[in-house]
Design an enzyme around this catalytic site. Structure first.
Site, mmCIF file in Angstrom:
data_model
loop_
_atom_site.group_PDB
_atom_site.id
_atom_site.type_symbol
_atom_site.label_atom_id
_atom_site.label_comp_id
_atom_site.label_asym_id
_atom_site.label_seq_id
_atom_site.Cartn_x
_atom_site.Cartn_y
_atom_site.Cartn_z
ATOM 1 N N LYS A 248 0.834 -1.214 0.000
ATOM 2 C CA LYS A 248 0.000 0.000 0.000
ATOM 3 C C LYS A 248 0.860 1.253 0.000
ATOM 4 O O LYS A 248 0.647 2.156 -0.799
ATOM 5 C CB LYS A 248 -0.907 -0.010 1.228
ATOM 6 N N ASN A 249 1.830 1.292 0.897
ATOM 7 C CA ASN A 249 2.581 2.534 1.081
ATOM 8 C C ASN A 249 3.559 2.815 -0.044
ATOM 9 O O ASN A 249 4.129 3.897 -0.104
ATOM 10 C CB ASN A 249 3.295 2.542 2.437
ATOM 11 N N ARG B 198 -4.469 10.579 4.147
ATOM 12 C CA ARG B 198 -3.340 11.479 4.305
ATOM 13 C C ARG B 198 -2.348 11.397 3.141
ATOM 14 O O ARG B 198 -1.717 12.392 2.779
ATOM 15 C CB ARG B 198 -2.616 11.175 5.612
ATOM 16 N N CYS C 74 -5.462 7.996 9.038
ATOM 17 C CA CYS C 74 -5.707 7.278 10.287
ATOM 18 C C CYS C 74 -5.725 8.234 11.475
ATOM 19 O O CYS C 74 -4.974 9.203 11.516
ATOM 20 C CB CYS C 74 -4.597 6.254 10.518
ATOM 21 N N ARG D 78 -0.353 14.769 13.077
ATOM 22 C CA ARG D 78 0.521 14.467 11.951
ATOM 23 C C ARG D 78 0.770 15.759 11.203
ATOM 24 O O ARG D 78 0.205 16.004 10.157
ATOM 25 C CB ARG D 78 -0.097 13.387 11.056
ATOM 26 N N ASP E 207 3.694 0.518 12.267
ATOM 27 C CA ASP E 207 2.512 -0.086 11.645
ATOM 28 C C ASP E 207 2.302 -1.546 12.050
ATOM 29 O O ASP E 207 1.301 -2.161 11.664
ATOM 30 C CB ASP E 207 2.611 -0.002 10.114
ATOM 31 N N ARG F 268 -8.955 -0.378 3.907
ATOM 32 C CA ARG F 268 -8.056 0.652 3.356
ATOM 33 C C ARG F 268 -6.701 0.053 2.997
ATOM 34 O O ARG F 268 -6.033 0.541 2.083
ATOM 35 C CB ARG F 268 -7.812 1.769 4.391
HETATM 36 C C1 UD1 Z 1 4.045 6.778 6.552
HETATM 37 C C2 UD1 Z 1 3.147 5.592 6.321
HETATM 38 C C3 UD1 Z 1 2.568 5.081 7.629
HETATM 39 C C4 UD1 Z 1 3.693 4.805 8.622
HETATM 40 C C5 UD1 Z 1 4.590 6.024 8.751
HETATM 41 C C6 UD1 Z 1 5.803 5.774 9.629
HETATM 42 C C7 UD1 Z 1 2.201 5.993 4.139
HETATM 43 C C8 UD1 Z 1 0.973 6.272 3.346
HETATM 44 N N1 UD1 Z 1 2.057 5.967 5.453
HETATM 45 O O1 UD1 Z 1 3.216 7.807 7.090
HETATM 46 O O2 UD1 Z 1 1.847 3.881 7.360
HETATM 47 O O3 UD1 Z 1 3.106 4.542 9.881
HETATM 48 O O4 UD1 Z 1 5.080 6.414 7.457
HETATM 49 O O5 UD1 Z 1 6.511 4.652 9.180
HETATM 50 O O6 UD1 Z 1 3.262 5.755 3.594
HETATM 51 N N2 UD1 Z 1 5.894 14.442 11.213
HETATM 52 C C9 UD1 Z 1 6.061 15.757 11.562
HETATM 53 N N3 UD1 Z 1 6.124 16.700 10.570
HETATM 54 C C10 UD1 Z 1 6.020 16.367 9.253
HETATM 55 C C11 UD1 Z 1 5.857 15.014 8.904
HETATM 56 C C12 UD1 Z 1 5.791 14.069 9.908
HETATM 57 O O7 UD1 Z 1 6.153 16.079 12.751
HETATM 58 O O8 UD1 Z 1 6.089 17.266 8.396
HETATM 59 C C13 UD1 Z 1 5.800 13.410 12.294
HETATM 60 C C14 UD1 Z 1 4.434 12.744 12.297
HETATM 61 O O9 UD1 Z 1 3.505 13.532 13.015
HETATM 62 C C15 UD1 Z 1 4.729 11.429 12.951
HETATM 63 C C16 UD1 Z 1 6.153 11.127 12.480
HETATM 64 O O10 UD1 Z 1 6.688 12.363 12.027
HETATM 65 O O11 UD1 Z 1 4.707 11.554 14.342
HETATM 66 C C17 UD1 Z 1 6.225 10.110 11.377
HETATM 67 O O12 UD1 Z 1 5.529 10.590 10.254
HETATM 68 P P1 UD1 Z 1 5.917 10.202 8.749
HETATM 69 O O13 UD1 Z 1 7.194 9.428 8.744
HETATM 70 O O14 UD1 Z 1 5.832 11.429 7.916
HETATM 71 O O15 UD1 Z 1 4.737 9.221 8.377
HETATM 72 P P2 UD1 Z 1 3.740 9.296 7.147
HETATM 73 O O16 UD1 Z 1 4.500 9.589 5.889
HETATM 74 O O17 UD1 Z 1 2.583 10.154 7.489
#
Ligand code: UD1
Length: 424
Positions: free
Chosen positions: A22-23, A91, A115, A120, A304, A396
């Site tokens: 998925k990701n 997201r 989610c 986030r 995850d 999803r």
């Molecule tokens: C992706 C994955 C999700 C997985 C996560 C971490 C997808 C669609 N989703 O989510 O399944 O759980 O990686 O492996 O690929 N953060 C900030 N500022 C930002 C961006 C992120 O503070 O600009 C924080 C987030 O709030 C969170 C942490 O960083 O606490 C990790 O987020 P991130 O690595 O960006 O995860 P996603 O890309 O949203």
């Protein structure tokens, strides 16, 4: 409203074919927006997030057709207003920002959903795009990003290795002027998949999988044919389904290297693991040992899989400890595990689980995707009947979860609930 009806306490046995990730699939679909022409993606999972993303792409002007597990995408001219209702439901749609900004010089997106697992924020994405010359304004619930003269390469150091921000900046940089360097980049295997796809389209990226990614901008990108990598989280979920039910079996079509932290955790709990080629065999021990795990960015233990591992820990002999460091509200499912009889104590971002518990089936509510998977696993181990409501969260990210589990001997069926929550 869909739900899963589970008759638990049955050992699972057999082989399960793992779907495409998925990701990765969602981001490859977005990456196609940077190119031109006809794309073919194979091994695309048939999950609702993919359908939602297909809707996002269509609303931007692309043509999309899913036939079996092959997704055809045709990209010609695009527009940059993303549809609010689709972005809010997932997201990952925020990933269109980088590509559209790079290609059109502007993009407008609604603040994303996804989610319900904590705050986030998008600061890392936005600051990266700003360092590349974008101006960003927030208009109510909508973000408008502009770079009328195009993005330019920049040397960007992330304060945290965000997966989404790494992908977003990497994609934006493919069409920027000059070289972009991302430092403290996320190292997840999905990022290497996206790098390979973009390079097949004509991009010049190196370093994915390491903390430093270098992207040299090019004038234009073409199209590509590509197969999505296997879903390491789905693979881990089924391995834990074998473990929690005291069963044995294999996941196939996987890259075992991608989920070694899970394999290590399972081994430490006494599970027998044998990995060969694209298949991983697991046999549950008679008595499970407890585990101690801290989630962290790759190559750490994936957040995850944290809820599913917690479910398995209810069957271990003694105190397991799980610490969550990636998301700040990822324990919403604990109240549901308690309804089954699990003994859990939460202190801040750490949870202690005391086992083994004879779980008793009951009515449960999935609050998000991975929590839903964890509740299904717990229901498979519980005596009697459970109803896991909120199947739409599970759909999803898991393709036909009930069918894959049925093939392993699980008694699980999908039911539709009418008003008042009664099965129809
Ligand atoms: C992706 C994955 C999700 C997985 C996560 C971490 C997808 C669609 N989703 O989510 O399944 O759980 O990686 O492996 O690929 N953060 C900030 N500022 C930002 C961006 C992120 O503070 O600009 C924080 C987030 O709030 C969170 C942490 O960083 O606490 C990790 O987020 P991130 O690595 O960006 O995860 P996603 O890309 O949203």
């Amino acid at each position: 409203m869909g739900a899963f009806l589970v008759e638990g306490a049955r050992r699972l046995q057999g082989t399960v074919q793992v779907s495409g990730a998925k990701n990765s699939a969602l981001k490859l679909m977005v990456a196609a927006l940077l190119g031109h022409g006809a794309f073919g993606l194979d091994n695309v999972p048939r999950i609702t997030d993919v359908y939602t993303m297909a809707g996002v792409l269509e609303s931007l002007g692309a043509r999309v057709n899913l036939d079996g597990h092959r997704l055809a995408i045709e990209v010609n001219s695009l527009q940059g207003h993303t549809p609010e209702h689709l972005v809010k439901s997932m997201r990952a749609s925020v990933q269109v920002m980088g590509p559209l900004l790079a290609r059109l010089g502007w993009v407008e997106v609604a603040l994303p959903g996804g989610c319900a697992i904590g705050r986030r924020p998008l600061d890392i994405h936005l600051s990266g795009l700003q360092q590349m010359g974008a101006s960003i304004t927030l208009n109510g619930e909508r973000l408008l990003a502009r770079a009328p003269r195009g993005l330019r390469g920049a040397d960007i150091t992330f304060r945290y290795p965000s997966v989404g921000a790494t992908e977003n900046i990497m994609m934006a940089a493919t069409l920027a002027k000059g070289e972009t360097v991302i430092r403290n980049a996320a190292r997840e295997p999905e990022i290497a998949d996206i790098q390979a796809f973009l390079n097949a389209m004509g991009a010049r990226i190196e370093g994915a999988g390491t903390p430093v990614i270098r992207i040299r901008g090019v004038g234009e990108l073409g199209s590509a044919d590509f197969a999505v990598m296997p879903d390491r989280i789905e693979a881990g979920t089924y391995l834990l389904a074998f473990l929690i039910t005291g069963g044995e079996g294999s996941v196939c079509g996987v890259c075992p290297d991608h989920f070694s932290p899970l394999l290590n955790a399972v081994r430490s709990m006494g599970g027998e693991i044998a990995a060969e080629g694209d298949e991983v065999y697991i046999a549950a021990p008679k008595k499970l040992r407890p585990c101690a795990v801290v989630t962290s960015p790759y190559p750490g233990f994936p957040t995850d899989l944290q809820p599913q591992l917690a479910a398995a820990a209810t069957q271990a002999q003694g105190r397991s400890e799980l610490k969550e460091t990636v998301f700040d509200q990822r324990f919403g499912y604990l109240s549901e595990l308690r309804k089954l009889g699990a003994v859990v104590r939460q202190r801040g971002q750490t949870v202690a689980i005391y086992g083994p518990t004879r779980l008793k089936g009951t009515r449960l509510q999935a609050g998000d995707l991975r929590a839903g998977a964890a509740l299904v696993l717990a229901a498979l181990a519980a005596e009697g009947r459970s109803l896991v409501q909120g199947a739409q969260h599970i759909d999803r990210g898991y393709e036909q979860m009930e069918h894959k589990l049925q093939a392993l001997g699980a008694q699980i069926t999908r039911v539709e609930l009418g008003e008042g929550g009664h099965a129809q």
